[in-house]
Design a protein around this motif. Structure first.
Motif, PDB file in Angstrom:
ATOM      1  N   GLY A 136       0.823  -1.207   0.000  1.00 48.78           N
ATOM      2  CA  GLY A 136       0.000   0.000   0.000  1.00 48.78           C
ATOM      3  C   GLY A 136       0.855   1.253   0.000  1.00 48.78           C
ATOM      4  O   GLY A 136       0.578   2.219  -0.709  1.00 48.78           O
ATOM      5  N   ARG A 137       1.929   1.223   0.783  1.00 48.41           N
ATOM      6  CA  ARG A 137       2.779   2.407   0.917  1.00 48.41           C
ATOM      7  C   ARG A 137       3.512   2.743  -0.389  1.00 48.41           C
ATOM      8  O   ARG A 137       3.778   3.904  -0.674  1.00 48.41           O
ATOM      9  N   GLU A 138       3.808   1.707  -1.188  1.00 49.57           N
ATOM     10  CA  GLU A 138       4.436   1.971  -2.494  1.00 49.57           C
ATOM     11  C   GLU A 138       3.536   2.888  -3.315  1.00 49.57           C
ATOM     12  O   GLU A 138       4.000   3.812  -3.987  1.00 49.57           O
ATOM     13  N   GLU A 160       2.363  10.081  10.930  1.00 44.94           N
ATOM     14  CA  GLU A 160       1.107  10.167  11.696  1.00 44.94           C
ATOM     15  C   GLU A 160      -0.013  10.836  10.907  1.00 44.94           C
ATOM     16  O   GLU A 160      -0.995  11.277  11.474  1.00 44.94           O
ATOM     17  N   MET A 161       0.165  10.970   9.604  1.00 43.29           N
ATOM     18  CA  MET A 161      -0.840  11.677   8.811  1.00 43.29           C
ATOM     19  C   MET A 161      -1.273  10.924   7.558  1.00 43.29           C
ATOM     20  O   MET A 161      -2.250  11.303   6.924  1.00 43.29           O
ATOM     21  N   CYS A 162      -0.526   9.900   7.180  1.00 47.03           N
ATOM     22  CA  CYS A 162      -0.865   9.220   5.929  1.00 47.03           C
ATOM     23  C   CYS A 162      -1.882   8.099   6.174  1.00 47.03           C
ATOM     24  O   CYS A 162      -2.182   7.747   7.310  1.00 47.03           O
ATOM     25  N   VAL A 163      -2.383   7.542   5.089  1.00 46.46           N
ATOM     26  CA  VAL A 163      -3.371   6.468   5.167  1.00 46.46           C
ATOM     27  C   VAL A 163      -2.812   5.302   5.977  1.00 46.46           C
ATOM     28  O   VAL A 163      -3.484   4.751   6.855  1.00 46.46           O
ATOM     29  N   ASP A 164      -1.574   4.949   5.728  1.00 47.88           N
ATOM     30  CA  ASP A 164      -0.959   3.809   6.419  1.00 47.88           C
ATOM     31  C   ASP A 164      -0.898   4.056   7.925  1.00 47.88           C
ATOM     32  O   ASP A 164      -1.219   3.181   8.719  1.00 47.88           O
ATOM     33  N   CYS A 165      -0.475   5.250   8.330  1.00 50.63           N
ATOM     34  CA  CYS A 165      -0.384   5.576   9.756  1.00 50.63           C
ATOM     35  C   CYS A 165      -1.759   5.527  10.424  1.00 50.63           C
ATOM     36  O   CYS A 165      -1.912   5.006  11.517  1.00 50.63           O
ATOM     37  N   PHE A 166      -2.779   6.070   9.754  1.00 55.14           N
ATOM     38  CA  PHE A 166      -4.122   6.083  10.335  1.00 55.14           C
ATOM     39  C   PHE A 166      -4.722   4.691  10.438  1.00 55.14           C
ATOM     40  O   PHE A 166      -5.513   4.411  11.319  1.00 55.14           O
ATOM     41  N   LEU A 187      10.513  11.861   5.175  1.00 59.24           N
ATOM     42  CA  LEU A 187       9.275  11.282   4.653  1.00 59.24           C
ATOM     43  C   LEU A 187       8.911  10.035   5.471  1.00 59.24           C
ATOM     44  O   LEU A 187       9.785   9.273   5.870  1.00 59.24           O
ATOM     45  N   CYS A 188       7.606   9.866   5.707  1.00 62.65           N
ATOM     46  CA  CYS A 188       7.119   8.739   6.509  1.00 62.65           C
ATOM     47  C   CYS A 188       7.722   7.419   6.034  1.00 62.65           C
ATOM     48  O   CYS A 188       7.715   7.110   4.853  1.00 62.65           O
ATOM     49  N   SER A 189       8.294   6.686   6.952  1.00 57.09           N
ATOM     50  CA  SER A 189       8.745   5.345   6.558  1.00 57.09           C
ATOM     51  C   SER A 189       8.604   4.394   7.723  1.00 57.09           C
ATOM     52  O   SER A 189       8.541   4.803   8.884  1.00 57.09           O
TER      53      SER A 189
HETATM   54 ZN   LIG Z   1       2.663   7.892   7.727  1.00 55.58          ZN
END
Ligand SMILES: [Zn+2]
Length: 342
Positions: free
Chosen positions: A82-84, A111-117, A101-103
């Motif tokens: 998903g993160r790709e 804490e803001m992307c779809v994956d984090c949520f 960048l979120c990794s």
């Molecule tokens: Zn994130």
């Protein structure tokens, strides 16, 4: 659009507080090549567990050693898939802490992307989000002794043989256990308080991830199939119960490789009995399940993917502002890290 059938157990929009809505995905995972699951290094044995073979009669008294596909081995590659796409569509955010960048696995989630949520994060910049995807260890149907092979890897010289020009034999590089192709794991994935688009995102990650385990660029091809989708007010039977009940239904003696159609029929027979237990309110029919999967594929398609991922990202917008403000207020006071289970 049979996703609407699940509306009573789907969240209308993302909320910070849980409301007891469960969606259960029954997943059949089948290896299509040699696969290696282990925790660290080579030469370690495959993860396995001694458990009851089945739930009834003699099967209940028989103890067998089953292969285990751990939670981490399932979720890590699916998250990365998903993160790709989040990265490709520029939907990963930079974290406040160090501006990177979120990794994953860096202790600096955005804490803001779809994956984090969705998959959660622990105590990065002072916040925390529990994962809403509950996985458990998946078990093989057959005993480990039937489905694990041993491979000795020898160095091959450039002349294509295992002898050098002087006739010396090559030494073994190592001996390694592997899971044979055609091995089936049954798995129960529980989703908590997810929205329709979150459900599409998660199912996409499961269906489109094709490589698992160590050295997955060379081995580890796996096919995932969703056999059932339920809505309920609690968790349904575990992966282990599902494997044991399916084992009871399958005719004996069982031999590797199992016939996949017989296995699917047996598993579906087991989950059909879940309908009237443990607070199940919705079970998708075969046709509704097929429609749901088509819906997922459409949203993930080349034409729709950008729209879909942006819409999903957008859905967290109100909560992003709250989080940022809270963090600013918190930065003034003392910073109390919150530990969460991942
Ligand atoms: Zn994130």
């Amino acid at each position: 659009m049979s996703i609407s059938k699940l509306s009573t157990v789907l969240a209308a929009s993302y909320e910070n507080f849980p409301k007891g809505r469960f969606i259960t995905l029954v997943v059949l995972r089948t290896t299509h090549s040699e696969t290696i699951f282990r925790t660290e290094g080579s030469g370690e044995p495959m993860c396995s567990e001694f458990v009851q073979a089945g739930l009834e009669g003699e099967n209940q008294k028989t103890i067998i050693q089953r292969l285990v596909m751990t939670k981490r081995k399932q979720v890590a590659p699916e998250r990365r898939y998903g993160r790709e796409h989040l990265r490709a569509h520029e939907l990963l955010y930079t974290n406040i802490k160090d501006g990177s960048l979120c990794s994953l696995n860096t202790n600096a989630p955005c804490e803001m992307c779809v994956d984090c949520f969705l998959y959660g994060f622990a105590a990065g910049g002072g916040g925390a989000q529990k994962s809403r995807i509950w996985t458990e260890d998946a078990f093989s149907i057959l005993p480990a002794s039937d489905v694990v092979g041993d491979r000795t890897i020898n160095a091959i010289y450039e002349n294509g043989t295992m002898r050098d020009e002087k006739g010396n034999a090559s030494t073994a590089l190592n001996t390694s256990e592997y899971i044979k192709p055609g091995v089936h794991f049954l798995d129960v994935v529980t989703l908590k308080d997810v929205t329709a688009d979150e459900l599409r995102y998660i199912i996409g990650n499961i269906l489109f991830t094709s490589r698992y385990g160590a050295v997955s660029s060379r081995v580890g091809r796996m096919e995932n199939e969703i056999l059932g989708v339920f809505g309920s007010i609690t968790e349904l039977p575990s992966s282990l119960e599902l494997v044991q009940a399916t084992y009871d239904v399958l005719g004996k003696p069982l031999e590797h490789p199992l016939n996949i159609n017989q296995l699917i029929t047996a598993s579906k027979q087991v989950i059909a009995n879940w309908k009237n237990k443990r607070g199940v309110s919705v079970q998708l029919s075969e046709e509704e399940l097929a429609n749901l999967l088509t819906d997922v594929e459409t949203n993930w398609s080349e034409a729709e993917r950008d729209n879909f991922l942006k819409r999903l990202t957008q859905s967290y917008e109100p909560f992003r502002h709250v989080a940022t403000e809270k963090k600013k207020a918190k930065a003034k006071g003392k910073n109390t890290p919150v530990e969460v289970e991942s």
